[in-house]
Design an enzyme around this catalytic site. Sequence first.
Site, PDB file in Angstrom:
ATOM      1  N   GLU A  22       0.837  -1.214   0.000  1.00  0.00           N
ATOM      2  CA  GLU A  22       0.000   0.000   0.000  1.00  0.00           C
ATOM      3  C   GLU A  22       0.865   1.254   0.000  1.00  0.00           C
ATOM      4  O   GLU A  22       0.561   2.234  -0.686  1.00  0.00           O
ATOM      5  CB  GLU A  22      -0.946  -0.036   1.204  1.00  0.00           C
ATOM      6  CG  GLU A  22      -1.976  -1.161   1.064  1.00  0.00           C
ATOM      7  CD  GLU A  22      -2.857  -1.308   2.282  1.00  0.00           C
ATOM      8  OE1 GLU A  22      -2.339  -1.703   3.352  1.00  0.00           O
ATOM      9  OE2 GLU A  22      -4.061  -1.021   2.183  1.00  0.00           O
TER      10      GLU A  22
ATOM     11  N   GLU B 142      -4.250  -9.172   3.594  1.00  0.00           N
ATOM     12  CA  GLU B 142      -4.960  -8.819   4.830  1.00  0.00           C
ATOM     13  C   GLU B 142      -6.170  -9.709   5.117  1.00  0.00           C
ATOM     14  O   GLU B 142      -6.508  -9.948   6.285  1.00  0.00           O
ATOM     15  CB  GLU B 142      -5.428  -7.354   4.780  1.00  0.00           C
ATOM     16  CG  GLU B 142      -4.329  -6.325   4.989  1.00  0.00           C
ATOM     17  CD  GLU B 142      -3.638  -5.920   3.692  1.00  0.00           C
ATOM     18  OE1 GLU B 142      -3.761  -6.665   2.694  1.00  0.00           O
ATOM     19  OE2 GLU B 142      -2.975  -4.873   3.684  1.00  0.00           O
TER      20      GLU B 142
HETATM   21  C1  3HC Z   1      -3.220  -1.654   7.297  1.00  0.00           C
HETATM   22  C2  3HC Z   1      -2.650  -2.783   6.519  1.00  0.00           C
HETATM   23  O1  3HC Z   1      -3.414  -2.979   5.350  1.00  0.00           O
HETATM   24  C3  3HC Z   1      -2.689  -4.019   7.364  1.00  0.00           C
HETATM   25  C4  3HC Z   1      -1.550  -4.934   7.082  1.00  0.00           C
HETATM   26  O2  3HC Z   1      -0.572  -4.628   6.459  1.00  0.00           O
HETATM   27  S1  3HC Z   1      -1.693  -6.448   7.785  1.00  0.00           S
HETATM   28  C5  3HC Z   1      -0.180  -7.254   7.449  1.00  0.00           C
HETATM   29  C6  3HC Z   1      -0.116  -7.753   6.050  1.00  0.00           C
HETATM   30  N1  3HC Z   1       1.066  -8.532   5.884  1.00  0.00           N
HETATM   31  C7  3HC Z   1       1.018  -9.856   6.000  1.00  0.00           C
HETATM   32  O3  3HC Z   1      -0.013 -10.455   6.211  1.00  0.00           O
HETATM   33  C8  3HC Z   1       2.330 -10.571   5.824  1.00  0.00           C
HETATM   34  C9  3HC Z   1       2.502 -11.557   6.936  1.00  0.00           C
HETATM   35  N2  3HC Z   1       3.777 -12.219   6.870  1.00  0.00           N
HETATM   36  C10 3HC Z   1       4.013 -13.238   6.038  1.00  0.00           C
HETATM   37  O4  3HC Z   1       3.195 -13.641   5.229  1.00  0.00           O
HETATM   38  C11 3HC Z   1       5.344 -13.915   6.163  1.00  0.00           C
HETATM   39  O5  3HC Z   1       5.805 -13.725   7.470  1.00  0.00           O
HETATM   40  C12 3HC Z   1       6.409 -13.366   5.190  1.00  0.00           C
HETATM   41  C13 3HC Z   1       6.021 -13.770   3.762  1.00  0.00           C
HETATM   42  C14 3HC Z   1       6.510 -11.866   5.301  1.00  0.00           C
HETATM   43  C15 3HC Z   1       7.790 -13.960   5.545  1.00  0.00           C
HETATM   44  O6  3HC Z   1       7.700 -15.356   5.585  1.00  0.00           O
HETATM   45  P1  3HC Z   1       8.930 -16.247   6.118  1.00  0.00           P
HETATM   46  O7  3HC Z   1      10.168 -15.806   5.462  1.00  0.00           O
HETATM   47  O8  3HC Z   1       8.490 -17.667   5.979  1.00  0.00           O
HETATM   48  O9  3HC Z   1       9.116 -15.887   7.646  1.00  0.00           O
HETATM   49  P2  3HC Z   1       8.070 -15.982   8.846  1.00  0.00           P
HETATM   50  O10 3HC Z   1       8.557 -17.021   9.790  1.00  0.00           O
HETATM   51  O11 3HC Z   1       6.680 -16.054   8.386  1.00  0.00           O
HETATM   52  O12 3HC Z   1       8.259 -14.546   9.506  1.00  0.00           O
HETATM   53  C16 3HC Z   1       9.508 -14.154  10.076  1.00  0.00           C
HETATM   54  C17 3HC Z   1       9.220 -13.382  11.329  1.00  0.00           C
HETATM   55  O13 3HC Z   1       8.605 -12.141  10.973  1.00  0.00           O
HETATM   56  C18 3HC Z   1       7.390 -11.966  11.682  1.00  0.00           C
HETATM   57  N3  3HC Z   1       6.472 -11.242  10.797  1.00  0.00           N
HETATM   58  C19 3HC Z   1       6.239 -11.465   9.492  1.00  0.00           C
HETATM   59  N4  3HC Z   1       5.367 -10.565   9.021  1.00  0.00           N
HETATM   60  C20 3HC Z   1       5.065  -9.754  10.036  1.00  0.00           C
HETATM   61  C21 3HC Z   1       4.227  -8.624  10.166  1.00  0.00           C
HETATM   62  N5  3HC Z   1       3.546  -8.118   9.129  1.00  0.00           N
HETATM   63  N6  3HC Z   1       4.131  -8.054  11.370  1.00  0.00           N
HETATM   64  C22 3HC Z   1       4.829  -8.527  12.422  1.00  0.00           C
HETATM   65  N7  3HC Z   1       5.645  -9.582  12.357  1.00  0.00           N
HETATM   66  C23 3HC Z   1       5.760 -10.185  11.166  1.00  0.00           C
HETATM   67  C24 3HC Z   1       6.918 -13.364  11.990  1.00  0.00           C
HETATM   68  O14 3HC Z   1       6.040 -13.378  13.090  1.00  0.00           O
HETATM   69  C25 3HC Z   1       8.226 -14.067  12.276  1.00  0.00           C
HETATM   70  O15 3HC Z   1       8.599 -13.734  13.591  1.00  0.00           O
HETATM   71  P3  3HC Z   1       9.416 -14.795  14.502  1.00  0.00           P
HETATM   72  O16 3HC Z   1      10.700 -15.070  13.770  1.00  0.00           O
HETATM   73  O17 3HC Z   1       9.582 -14.101  15.794  1.00  0.00           O
HETATM   74  O18 3HC Z   1       8.542 -16.020  14.580  1.00  0.00           O
END
Ligand code: 3HC
Length: 723
Positions: free
Chosen positions: A117, A137
């Site tokens: 975004e 999301e």
């Molecule tokens: C207002 C907005 O529209 C709202 C938003 O943005 S909501 C958030 C949208 N983003 C997401 O949903 C992405 C979520 N994350 C993911 O899909 C995956 O973590 C990723 C593809 C970024 C990375 O995957 P991968 O490399 O396998 O590592 P993964 O183990 O999942 O994550 C690594 C660490 O980062 C953390 N992390 C990843 N994304 C995060 C996020 N968005 N916020 C906080 N922590 C996050 C995980 O909890 C993990 O922490 P840990 O090592 O302490 O367990």
Amino acid sequence: MGKGRTTLEVGADGVAIITIINPPVNSLAFDVLYSLRDNYEEALRRNDVKAIVVTGENGKFSGGFDISGFGAIQEGKNVEQSKPGYISVDILTDTVEAARKPSVAAIDGLALGGGLELAMVCHARISTPTAQLGLPELQLGLIPGFGGTQRLPRLVGISKGLEMILTSKPVKGTEAHDLGLVDAVVSPQELISTARQWALDILERRRPWVASLYKTDKLDSLGEAREIFKFARAQTRKRAPNLKHPLVCIDVIEEGIVSGGRAGLLKEYHDFQGLVHSDTCKSLVHIFFAQRSTTKVPGVTDLGLAPRKVRKVAVLGGGLMGSGIATALILGNYPVILKEVNEKFLQAGIGRVKANLQSRVKKGKMSQEKFDKTFSLLKGVLDYESFKDVDMVIEAVIENISLKQDIFSDLEKYCPPHCILASNTSTIDLNLIGKKTKSQDRIIGAHFFSPAHVMPLLEIVRTNQTSPQAIVDLLDVGKKIRKTPVVVGNCTGFAVNRMFFPYTQVGVLLIERGADPYQIDKAITKFGMPMGPFRLTDLVGFGVGIATATQFVENFPERTYKSMLIHLMQEDKRTGESSRKGFYLYDDRRKASPDPELRKYIEKSRSISGVTIDPKLAKLSEKDIVEMVFFPVVNEACRVFAEGIVVKAADLDISSVMGMGFPPYRGGIMFWADLLGSKYIYSRLEEWSKSYGEFFKPCAFLAERAAKGAPLSAPVEQAKSRL
Ligand SMILES: C[C@H](O)CC(=O)SCCNC(=O)CCNC(=O)[C@H](O)C(C)(C)COP(=O)(O)OP(=O)(O)OC[C@H]1O[C@@H](n2cnc3c(N)ncnc32)[C@H](O)[C@@H]1OP(=O)(O)O
């Protein structure tokens, strides 16, 4: 907390580089967002800055809003609440997008959720070919909240935008370029220099200066758009009947198309605030962290042990499980030797692995080239000759104790002394399996779920003697083959099968007393399970069902429900779906339909059980059915937790979601139970145990938590210390 920030660096060319720094994924915590705002204001103020490039540190643009920050929002703690839409409208739209200096996003690694975004607010986007761009999301029970619902459809068109948001699936940089989401794709080495130049080109009008919120060239006419939304709503209702937020998302996108992007932004903000407080969002955020925390095992993963390199794995047995496990391993790039007892079985096993891979090729999920490469990692053998350099063995032969004991004693002879000796047994005590060896420290359970190359869960079973190193090694392999590993203790059924044995048993108990099996299955699938207890029993097959039930009856006689119903049907050659007759009748296309004949078996088993019809059970509400089926599951889950079979309740949530298909948007079995409250569950079980017997009797752990009004998922020690 407080580690996230952005930095500002101004080059001699007049381009300011703003870098997001918040490891591990550069998530947008509030401190990062406020730092971004401050850096932007400074860049806009400074005369030596002509244009801006936004990027992320360490090859990752941003993984989106900091998901751990939702807890604070849910508790009403964030500052943003005081000014509606402050980040989305004031900072991103009115400061960044409306700036008189152009911004370019330089994207490597990932731009997800709020990350994408932010990139879409910039006036152009440059990406590496492999970067992942998406708005996931909805997977968290939310909608994009920083303008994604408005800008993505304007950049890629309404249909594609809807698809990307509703499926939560990211696209790679190259596809994003084809879609018009990014403006150029370059190598990571050229990323920043290209973005810098692009920003200057925009300033000097050599490239278009695009504010995505006001872009209209990709939008369909209003009439067409309405048709697209109508279709999307119908599809969504069908695919996710229990979820509201995808429909809210479509409404928000439509608002922007009908009333303009700014109106859309305001609705997005408003609806986001409502959703963030929903049980669905709380549940899915819980699942997000629970899934990532399964690999954190106190006393094992906190000892500083590094996983040892596993170069070669041997799989024993090429049956359904063995071939599925071998498939999962070669898909994870592990060279595998598959051992069978004779040429015929070996060829059948190899054939199964081949078929598993071919089905991916047919579905377009794998290229022929990748197929050839993956399949070449598999080698079939008939003896232990080539076991001298394997680092891990996974035994997947039939469930026969003495056979397994002999195999493990052979393995000890033929494998190197460091080799992990794993068994895929689902019923046999691992201590017994390793009885004839001196290698108890490297004996471990690797319990896959069928089909092993598809199902996401891996139960890693440890005995009292399994070494932490063996667990760390298997956790690593599990992660590399894309499974979610859950470490469990050694007991009948481990976590998944143990907590779910009451699921089918309660169904039988209820129908013997007059409840309708089809109504039960209907209510349970409506709740969100892929199948109700009867359809599931048919799928598993009565042979396996009876064998498993016998294990539980032997181990937990006081709380298992003993009925002859399935035996009676089996005697009549009804064995479930494979015989096309079980609780249902099946046609050529596996479609199930109710069978009026079932009544006669139920009547017979009712009389053997000596129970009578309870008119109350004949007209159960859907809510009652759900509670009568799942509260005994919760009860058993409590026992599993109290006995320390899992280290935390969240592991049961993941086990229930990934092993049994419990709906993730309900947060898993323990999380869901806590939303209802321990007192309520206890009182209902207590009431049923009076009418229908010990099967429903709440366990001591549940009674204790109910008496204190404590959550079931609170850590066991903590609960004890409160006593
Ligand atoms: C207002 C907005 O529209 C709202 C938003 O943005 S909501 C958030 C949208 N983003 C997401 O949903 C992405 C979520 N994350 C993911 O899909 C995956 O973590 C990723 C593809 C970024 C990375 O995957 P991968 O490399 O396998 O590592 P993964 O183990 O999942 O994550 C690594 C660490 O980062 C953390 N992390 C990843 N994304 C995060 C996020 N968005 N916020 C906080 N922590 C996050 C995980 O909890 C993990 O922490 P840990 O090592 O302490 O367990």
